[in-house]
Scaffold this motif. Sequence first.
Motif, PDB file in Angstrom:
ATOM      1  N   ALA A 163      -0.706  -9.503  -2.314  1.00 36.03           N
ATOM      2  CA  ALA A 163       0.385  -8.828  -3.028  1.00 36.03           C
ATOM      3  C   ALA A 163      -0.054  -7.451  -3.503  1.00 36.03           C
ATOM      4  O   ALA A 163       0.690  -6.468  -3.393  1.00 36.03           O
ATOM      5  CB  ALA A 163       0.826  -9.686  -4.219  1.00 36.03           C
ATOM      6  N   ILE A 164      -1.287  -7.358  -4.010  1.00 38.11           N
ATOM      7  CA  ILE A 164      -1.823  -6.071  -4.482  1.00 38.11           C
ATOM      8  C   ILE A 164      -1.924  -5.074  -3.337  1.00 38.11           C
ATOM      9  O   ILE A 164      -1.526  -3.911  -3.469  1.00 38.11           O
ATOM     10  CB  ILE A 164      -3.203  -6.272  -5.140  1.00 38.11           C
ATOM     11  CG1 ILE A 164      -3.049  -7.032  -6.452  1.00 38.11           C
ATOM     12  CG2 ILE A 164      -3.883  -4.925  -5.389  1.00 38.11           C
ATOM     13  CD1 ILE A 164      -4.373  -7.431  -7.099  1.00 38.11           C
ATOM     14  N   VAL A 165      -2.453  -5.519  -2.189  1.00 37.40           N
ATOM     15  CA  VAL A 165      -2.594  -4.625  -1.032  1.00 37.40           C
ATOM     16  C   VAL A 165      -1.235  -4.078  -0.610  1.00 37.40           C
ATOM     17  O   VAL A 165      -1.088  -2.871  -0.351  1.00 37.40           O
ATOM     18  CB  VAL A 165      -3.275  -5.361   0.141  1.00 37.40           C
ATOM     19  CG1 VAL A 165      -3.180  -4.526   1.422  1.00 37.40           C
ATOM     20  CG2 VAL A 165      -4.730  -5.656  -0.185  1.00 37.40           C
ATOM     21  N   CYS A 166      -0.236  -4.943  -0.534  1.00 38.35           N
ATOM     22  CA  CYS A 166       1.111  -4.504  -0.130  1.00 38.35           C
ATOM     23  C   CYS A 166       1.696  -3.522  -1.142  1.00 38.35           C
ATOM     24  O   CYS A 166       2.330  -2.529  -0.760  1.00 38.35           O
ATOM     25  CB  CYS A 166       2.028  -5.711   0.034  1.00 38.35           C
ATOM     26  SG  CYS A 166       1.629  -6.733   1.463  1.00 38.35           S
ATOM     27  N   CYS A 168       0.005  -1.475  -3.143  1.00 35.06           N
ATOM     28  CA  CYS A 168      -0.727  -0.206  -3.018  1.00 35.06           C
ATOM     29  C   CYS A 168      -0.283   0.572  -1.785  1.00 35.06           C
ATOM     30  O   CYS A 168      -0.197   1.806  -1.814  1.00 35.06           O
ATOM     31  CB  CYS A 168      -2.222  -0.467  -2.962  1.00 35.06           C
ATOM     32  SG  CYS A 168      -2.940  -1.078  -4.520  1.00 35.06           S
ATOM     33  N   CYS A 169       0.014  -0.150  -0.706  1.00 37.43           N
ATOM     34  CA  CYS A 169       0.437   0.514   0.535  1.00 37.43           C
ATOM     35  C   CYS A 169       1.774   1.232   0.369  1.00 37.43           C
ATOM     36  O   CYS A 169       2.080   2.167   1.130  1.00 37.43           O
ATOM     37  CB  CYS A 169       0.530  -0.498   1.672  1.00 37.43           C
ATOM     38  SG  CYS A 169      -1.089  -1.002   2.316  1.00 37.43           S
ATOM     39  N   CYS A 170       2.564   0.817  -0.612  1.00 38.90           N
ATOM     40  CA  CYS A 170       3.849   1.475  -0.857  1.00 38.90           C
ATOM     41  C   CYS A 170       3.673   2.917  -1.318  1.00 38.90           C
ATOM     42  O   CYS A 170       4.641   3.687  -1.337  1.00 38.90           O
ATOM     43  CB  CYS A 170       4.664   0.689  -1.890  1.00 38.90           C
ATOM     44  SG  CYS A 170       5.288  -0.882  -1.266  1.00 38.90           S
ATOM     45  N   TYR A 171       2.441   3.280  -1.696  1.00 34.43           N
ATOM     46  CA  TYR A 171       2.176   4.665  -2.080  1.00 34.43           C
ATOM     47  C   TYR A 171       2.504   5.630  -0.944  1.00 34.43           C
ATOM     48  O   TYR A 171       2.868   6.786  -1.187  1.00 34.43           O
ATOM     49  CB  TYR A 171       0.717   4.836  -2.489  1.00 34.43           C
ATOM     50  CG  TYR A 171       0.376   6.230  -2.942  1.00 34.43           C
ATOM     51  CD1 TYR A 171       0.638   6.637  -4.247  1.00 34.43           C
ATOM     52  CD2 TYR A 171      -0.156   7.172  -2.065  1.00 34.43           C
ATOM     53  CE1 TYR A 171       0.355   7.929  -4.667  1.00 34.43           C
ATOM     54  CE2 TYR A 171      -0.436   8.464  -2.470  1.00 34.43           C
ATOM     55  CZ  TYR A 171      -0.181   8.833  -3.773  1.00 34.43           C
ATOM     56  OH  TYR A 171      -0.448  10.119  -4.189  1.00 34.43           O
ATOM     57  N   SER A 226       6.698  11.344  -8.356  1.00 35.04           N
ATOM     58  CA  SER A 226       5.378  11.460  -8.963  1.00 35.04           C
ATOM     59  C   SER A 226       4.406  10.410  -8.424  1.00 35.04           C
ATOM     60  O   SER A 226       4.575   9.213  -8.655  1.00 35.04           O
ATOM     61  CB  SER A 226       5.486  11.309 -10.484  1.00 35.04           C
ATOM     62  OG  SER A 226       4.207  11.194 -11.066  1.00 35.04           O
ATOM     63  N   GLY A 227       3.378  10.892  -7.726  1.00 36.85           N
ATOM     64  CA  GLY A 227       2.349   9.994  -7.222  1.00 36.85           C
ATOM     65  C   GLY A 227       1.487   9.441  -8.339  1.00 36.85           C
ATOM     66  O   GLY A 227       1.064   8.285  -8.307  1.00 36.85           O
ATOM     67  N   HIS A 228       1.199  10.265  -9.346  1.00 33.22           N
ATOM     68  CA  HIS A 228       0.408   9.811 -10.486  1.00 33.22           C
ATOM     69  C   HIS A 228       1.105   8.654 -11.205  1.00 33.22           C
ATOM     70  O   HIS A 228       0.455   7.675 -11.582  1.00 33.22           O
ATOM     71  CB  HIS A 228       0.211  10.968 -11.476  1.00 33.22           C
ATOM     72  CG  HIS A 228      -1.130  11.627 -11.379  1.00 33.22           C
ATOM     73  ND1 HIS A 228      -1.452  12.499 -10.371  1.00 33.22           N
ATOM     74  CD2 HIS A 228      -2.251  11.543 -12.160  1.00 33.22           C
ATOM     75  CE1 HIS A 228      -2.694  12.938 -10.543  1.00 33.22           C
ATOM     76  NE2 HIS A 228      -3.199  12.363 -11.617  1.00 33.22           N
ATOM     77  N   THR A 229       2.415   8.780 -11.400  1.00 33.39           N
ATOM     78  CA  THR A 229       3.137   7.737 -12.124  1.00 33.39           C
ATOM     79  C   THR A 229       3.227   6.461 -11.291  1.00 33.39           C
ATOM     80  O   THR A 229       3.136   5.354 -11.826  1.00 33.39           O
ATOM     81  CB  THR A 229       4.546   8.221 -12.522  1.00 33.39           C
ATOM     82  OG1 THR A 229       4.462   9.517 -13.116  1.00 33.39           O
ATOM     83  CG2 THR A 229       5.178   7.263 -13.522  1.00 33.39           C
ATOM     84  N   PHE A 230       3.402   6.611  -9.972  1.00 33.32           N
ATOM     85  CA  PHE A 230       3.378   5.429  -9.109  1.00 33.32           C
ATOM     86  C   PHE A 230       2.013   4.747  -9.202  1.00 33.32           C
ATOM     87  O   PHE A 230       1.934   3.526  -9.351  1.00 33.32           O
ATOM     88  CB  PHE A 230       3.663   5.808  -7.659  1.00 33.32           C
ATOM     89  CG  PHE A 230       3.611   4.628  -6.724  1.00 33.32           C
ATOM     90  CD1 PHE A 230       4.762   3.910  -6.423  1.00 33.32           C
ATOM     91  CD2 PHE A 230       2.406   4.213  -6.156  1.00 33.32           C
ATOM     92  CE1 PHE A 230       4.712   2.805  -5.586  1.00 33.32           C
ATOM     93  CE2 PHE A 230       2.345   3.115  -5.318  1.00 33.32           C
ATOM     94  CZ  PHE A 230       3.505   2.404  -5.032  1.00 33.32           C
ATOM     95  N   SER A 231       0.953   5.543  -9.116  1.00 31.06           N
ATOM     96  CA  SER A 231      -0.402   4.980  -9.175  1.00 31.06           C
ATOM     97  C   SER A 231      -0.667   4.313 -10.517  1.00 31.06           C
ATOM     98  O   SER A 231      -1.277   3.240 -10.581  1.00 31.06           O
ATOM     99  CB  SER A 231      -1.431   6.083  -8.919  1.00 31.06           C
ATOM    100  OG  SER A 231      -1.249   6.645  -7.631  1.00 31.06           O
ATOM    101  N   ALA A 232      -0.219   4.954 -11.595  1.00 31.97           N
ATOM    102  CA  ALA A 232      -0.342   4.337 -12.921  1.00 31.97           C
ATOM    103  C   ALA A 232       0.481   3.054 -12.980  1.00 31.97           C
ATOM    104  O   ALA A 232       0.089   2.067 -13.618  1.00 31.97           O
ATOM    105  CB  ALA A 232       0.120   5.311 -14.000  1.00 31.97           C
ATOM    106  N   GLY A 233       1.625   3.068 -12.273  1.00 32.73           N
ATOM    107  CA  GLY A 233       2.513   1.916 -12.242  1.00 32.73           C
ATOM    108  C   GLY A 233       1.925   0.703 -11.526  1.00 32.73           C
ATOM    109  O   GLY A 233       2.459  -0.401 -11.626  1.00 32.73           O
ATOM    110  N   ALA A 290       7.025   1.743  -8.179  1.00 31.76           N
ATOM    111  CA  ALA A 290       5.869   0.869  -8.411  1.00 31.76           C
ATOM    112  C   ALA A 290       6.322  -0.467  -8.988  1.00 31.76           C
ATOM    113  O   ALA A 290       5.868  -1.538  -8.556  1.00 31.76           O
ATOM    114  CB  ALA A 290       4.885   1.551  -9.362  1.00 31.76           C
ATOM    115  N   TYR A 291       7.229  -0.425  -9.945  1.00 35.12           N
ATOM    116  CA  TYR A 291       7.721  -1.645 -10.597  1.00 35.12           C
ATOM    117  C   TYR A 291       8.440  -2.542  -9.596  1.00 35.12           C
ATOM    118  O   TYR A 291       8.195  -3.761  -9.537  1.00 35.12           O
ATOM    119  CB  TYR A 291       8.659  -1.256 -11.735  1.00 35.12           C
ATOM    120  CG  TYR A 291       9.206  -2.423 -12.523  1.00 35.12           C
ATOM    121  CD1 TYR A 291       8.369  -3.173 -13.338  1.00 35.12           C
ATOM    122  CD2 TYR A 291      10.554  -2.763 -12.461  1.00 35.12           C
ATOM    123  CE1 TYR A 291       8.868  -4.239 -14.071  1.00 35.12           C
ATOM    124  CE2 TYR A 291      11.061  -3.828 -13.193  1.00 35.12           C
ATOM    125  CZ  TYR A 291      10.214  -4.564 -13.994  1.00 35.12           C
ATOM    126  OH  TYR A 291      10.707  -5.620 -14.715  1.00 35.12           O
TER     127      TYR A 291
END
Length: 317
Positions: A163-166, A168-171, A226-233, A290-291
């Motif tokens: 689930a985590i890998v999938c 993260c790939c959404c980035y 925002s990539g930073h906010t997605f990554s933080a998310g 991200a959510y």
Amino acid sequence: MPDKKKRLLFILGLTSVFGILLGLATAFDLQVSHILADGNLTEGRYYSESVLCNLVEIAGAWPIWTAAVFAASVLTVSFRAGGGIKKLFSIFFFCLSTVSAALLLRDGLKYAFRIYEREELLEGPGTWLLSIAVGLVAAVAVLKLTGEWMGRNLERLLPFALAIVCCCCCYFLIELIKSPMGRMRYRGMHLLGDYSCYTPWYQKSAAAERLTGSGLVKDCFKSFPSGHTFSAGMSYILMMLPDVFPKFRTKPGKILCCVAPVCYTGFVGIFRIAAGAHFFSDVLVGGTLAYVAVLVFKYVFLGREKQSIKLSGGKAA
């Protein structure tokens, strides 16, 4: 109330809240940035001089790399017992863990050197070699310290890791949108003293072509989303913990796993606006993507686990 009805009401509520916030962002994006970035940007300088804004720029995106290291380590353990193709998969995921840890450091160094005008230190292989060396040490340390525990709990950790890998790939969705949209960052406009290049989030910007030869870096035209906010998310991954570990299934545990990532992602989003790096709509879309990604893959990979817990009377399956 049946689960399907609850889920439908939740989706409708989430969509409504997002729609209202996006409508407000569409109407007041520029005004919000004027307010929050006031005092954080100085004349003739692209990056903020606020220590907190810069700290968020350097380290705010670390959750995605940390999550990737953990997930890749779990997958390394899951394959390392076998030979042949399994051994190759184990090596691949170990390399992925190493690269993720290296990118965590490299990403931080990149922003730190840019902010403090030492970008020449990024040139050459030096920072890459340092990052990879540190990443290798970190990947080995994670396996040494937690490998045995991961092996014992593999049945629960494997769907969690997938689930985590999938998620993260959404980035890559963020990166696919950024360049084509070409939205100019607020701090780029502030640097030029010209806000006529402002465009709403849904409109493709021609600012990059218009300002050819202005000396602005390409990164200046990658505001939305925002990539930073997605990554933080990616900290929303904490919401999966109650489905994986029994000790988080208490009411305080569930509340903590929801409130902590919401606060962290919101904190990063606010300071990305304050730094002039993004508009309200940028961070709203990045954080929401991200959510949603976490909710979708939580359901896909951990839904069965949740059902089995219910069938066993609330105990771990």
